[in-house]
Design a protein around this motif. Structure first.
Motif, short mmCIF file in Angstrom:
data_model
loop_
_atom_site.label_atom_id
_atom_site.label_comp_id
_atom_site.label_asym_id
_atom_site.label_seq_id
_atom_site.Cartn_x
_atom_site.Cartn_y
_atom_site.Cartn_z
N HIS A 1 0.81 -1.22 0.00
CA HIS A 1 0.00 0.00 0.00
C HIS A 1 0.84 1.27 0.00
CE1 HIS A 1 -3.07 -2.90 1.34
NE2 HIS A 1 -3.96 -2.02 0.82
N ASP A 2 2.05 1.16 0.47
CA ASP A 2 2.88 2.36 0.53
C ASP A 2 3.68 2.58 -0.75
OD1 ASP A 2 4.43 0.15 0.80
OD2 ASP A 2 5.67 0.93 2.45
N GLN A 3 3.46 1.72 -1.76
CA GLN A 3 4.20 1.84 -3.01
C GLN A 3 3.37 2.60 -4.04
OE1 GLN A 3 7.38 0.71 -3.48
NE2 GLN A 3 7.31 0.14 -1.28
N ARG A 4 4.09 3.29 -4.89
CA ARG A 4 3.42 3.93 -6.00
C ARG A 4 2.84 2.85 -6.91
NH1 ARG A 4 4.65 8.99 -7.78
NH2 ARG A 4 4.80 8.22 -9.92
N HIS A 5 1.79 3.17 -7.62
CA HIS A 5 1.10 2.17 -8.44
C HIS A 5 2.03 1.53 -9.46
CE1 HIS A 5 -1.63 0.59 -11.54
NE2 HIS A 5 -2.45 0.36 -10.50
N ASP A 6 2.89 2.34 -10.02
CA ASP A 6 3.77 1.77 -11.04
C ASP A 6 4.90 0.95 -10.45
OD1 ASP A 6 5.02 3.90 -9.90
OD2 ASP A 6 5.62 4.86 -11.79
N ASN A 7 5.00 0.93 -9.10
CA ASN A 7 6.02 0.10 -8.46
C ASN A 7 5.46 -1.18 -7.85
OD1 ASN A 7 8.14 1.86 -9.05
ND2 ASN A 7 7.78 3.10 -7.19
N ILE A 8 4.16 -1.39 -7.95
CA ILE A 8 3.53 -2.57 -7.34
C ILE A 8 3.90 -3.83 -8.13
CG2 ILE A 8 1.34 -3.72 -6.86
CD1 ILE A 8 0.20 -0.99 -6.16
N HIS A 9 4.27 -4.90 -7.41
CA HIS A 9 4.65 -6.20 -8.04
C HIS A 9 3.57 -7.24 -7.72
CE1 HIS A 9 7.09 -9.47 -9.52
NE2 HIS A 9 6.90 -10.12 -8.35
N PRO B 1 -9.59 -7.23 -2.30
CA PRO B 1 -9.70 -6.69 -3.66
C PRO B 1 -8.44 -6.87 -4.49
CG PRO B 1 -10.59 -5.14 -2.06
CD PRO B 1 -9.89 -6.20 -1.27
N TRP B 2 -7.33 -7.15 -3.83
CA TRP B 2 -6.07 -7.29 -4.56
C TRP B 2 -5.63 -8.75 -4.77
CZ3 TRP B 2 -6.87 -3.73 -0.60
CH2 TRP B 2 -7.00 -2.38 -1.06
N THR B 3 -6.56 -9.71 -4.54
CA THR B 3 -6.28 -11.13 -4.77
C THR B 3 -7.26 -11.67 -5.81
OG1 THR B 3 -5.46 -11.45 -2.52
CG2 THR B 3 -6.16 -13.42 -3.73
N SER C 1 -3.27 -14.77 -8.12
CA SER C 1 -2.38 -13.61 -8.24
C SER C 1 -2.74 -12.62 -7.13
CB SER C 1 -2.51 -12.95 -9.62
OG SER C 1 -3.83 -12.49 -9.85
N THR C 2 -1.72 -12.11 -6.45
CA THR C 2 -1.99 -11.25 -5.30
C THR C 2 -0.87 -10.24 -5.12
OG1 THR C 2 -2.35 -11.23 -2.91
CG2 THR C 2 -0.91 -12.97 -3.79
N TRP C 3 -1.25 -9.07 -4.53
CA TRP C 3 -0.22 -8.07 -4.19
C TRP C 3 -0.59 -7.31 -2.92
CZ3 TRP C 3 -1.78 -2.89 -4.32
CH2 TRP C 3 -2.94 -2.60 -5.05
N GLY C 4 -1.55 -7.88 -2.19
CA GLY C 4 -2.00 -7.20 -0.98
C GLY C 4 -1.76 -8.01 0.27
N LEU C 5 -2.61 -7.75 1.24
CA LEU C 5 -2.54 -8.45 2.52
C LEU C 5 -2.99 -9.90 2.35
CD1 LEU C 5 -4.04 -5.61 4.75
CD2 LEU C 5 -1.64 -6.34 4.67
N PRO C 6 -2.69 -10.77 3.33
CA PRO C 6 -3.12 -12.18 3.23
C PRO C 6 -4.62 -12.29 3.00
CG PRO C 6 -1.58 -11.91 5.03
CD PRO C 6 -1.90 -10.53 4.55
N CYS C 7 -4.98 -13.26 2.17
CA CYS C 7 -6.39 -13.45 1.82
C CYS C 7 -6.68 -14.94 1.69
CB CYS C 7 -6.69 -12.73 0.51
SG CYS C 7 -8.40 -12.94 -0.06
#
Length: 387
Positions: free
Chosen positions: A231-239, A270-272, A291-297
């Protein structure tokens, strides 16, 4: 065997009168052959005792005693002990061979002669008589003559024949004359078909199918993604991270109808995303990818589980076995998994044949072996003779 000995000795008495007081070395050639036959028979008789046969009066050692003491048939000069070969398999290629044992058959001598002079309406060229033993005459009838009397070669043929034998015996001590008599020997031939009637092979196979396992429609698995909080990353830096969850099941089970059983839940859902649920390797593996880039789900997925099991029996699979020759093998080819089979049919004399599995039908059809070629099993039976 004792009766056969009696006949041989009586024949010797008729044929060897002039040699009774001679040493063996001085016997005539013809009577020497008779003596050899007697000796061979005596040897057979003695050996038979070892096989626990009741062979009385077979221990006489010298020819003189045999001829003097061992004559229960007296001075008869025609007596039929047996006829061998009256039951035969039908053959379109081979002549029919018989043998007649008794007094008045076998070797001739200077004072005693015998011959088969006729067989019903057959020509003299239709049959041949041979004399190779002291009490035994061979008889060969041409196959064409017997075949002509058979109406149906696939059924037992009963053929009645009258064999006429002429006996000539020299009489008189000083002035010799020949006494001639004829005798009729009626016989009935049984000509058996060369092949066994057709057999039917009936076998049963278990019926298998896939059956849904109770309580596992569907089975549910839960997958919780790792913590990929960005969440603290810029959108273009999200992996975006990919996670796979693979579950397996034993070979006699399978997965079908894969599906998610509940939506994503928990923080960061929402990010999974569920990318796919695949069933692989013949149904023994279910593969879910996220595929995920957020908190555990947590995400639940699953499928219906089925088991391959017997659901019944397939019956009345029938094969026919034809052209079964006596003295050969029957090979029954069955599916490898076949647990039950049965051979049915009838013998040539209309008796029922019913063989279940590895059992046998007397000595006519005997279980021999079972072979496995990897796909089928081959059951081998040995076929004997009907007589």
């Amino acid at each position: 065997m004792a009766n056969e000995m009696n006949v041989a000795v009586a024949n010797a008495d008729l044929l060897m009168e002039k040699d009774l007081n001679n040493l063996v070395s001085k016997l005539s050639d013809q009577n020497s052959r008779i003596l050899i036959s007697i000796a061979q028979l005596n040897k057979t008789a003695q050996e038979t005792v070892k096989a626990a046969y009741n062979l009385k009066d077979a221990t006489v050692l010298d020819l003189r005693k045999i001829l003097g003491d061992y004559l229960p048939l007296g001075k008869s000069y025609f007596y039929v002990q047996r006829v061998d070969g009256i039951t035969q398999l039908f053959s379109a290629q081979n002549d029919n061979k018989f043998s007649i044992a008794g007094i008045g058959f076998g070797f001739d001598s200077e004072k005693f002669k015998s011959r088969i002079i006729s067989i019903d309406q057959m020509k003299p060229t239709d049959f041949t008589e041979t004399k190779n033993d002291a009490n035994l005459s061979g008889l060969v009838i041409k196959r064409e003559r017997i075949s002509a009397l058979i109406q149906n070669p696939i059924k037992i043929a009963q053929i009645k024949l009258n064999i006429t034998i002429q006996i000539r015996r020299q009489t008189g001590l000083i002035i010799h004359s020949w006494e001639t008599k004829t005798f009729t020997l009626p016989i009935t031939l049984s000509i058996v078909p060369a092949v066994l009637p057709d057999l039917k092979v009936k076998y049963s196979m278990p019926k298998y199918d896939w059956v849904t396992v109770p309580g596992q429609d569907p089975i549910s698995y839960s997958h919780t993604t790792a913590d990929h909080d960005q969440h603290d990353q810029r959108h273009d830096n999200i992996h975006t991270f990919t996670e796979d969850d693979v579950r397996t099941i034993p070979n006699n089970f399978r997965y079908v109808n894969p599906r998610p059983t509940s939506p994503a839940s928990g923080n960061g859902c929402p990010w999974t995303h569920l990318e796919f649920i695949h069933i692989e390797e013949g149904g023994t593996k279910i593969h879910a990818q996220f595929s995920t880039w957020g908190l555990p789900c947590a995400y639940n997925f699953g499928a219906t589980v089925q088991q391959y099991q017997q659901v019944g029996v397939i019956e009345d699979n029938v094969q026919s076995i034809t052209g079964i020759k006596y003295g050969s093998n029957i090979v029954v080819t069955l599916p490898k998994a076949c647990p039950y089979w049965e051979l049915t049919g009838r013998t040539i004399d209309n008796n029922d044949i019913n063989i279940i599995g590895e059992k046998m039908y007397g000595s006519l059809i005997v279980y021999s072996d079972a072979l496995d070629d990897g796909v089928n099993k081959k059951i081998v039976y040995t076929v004997g003779y009907p007589f």
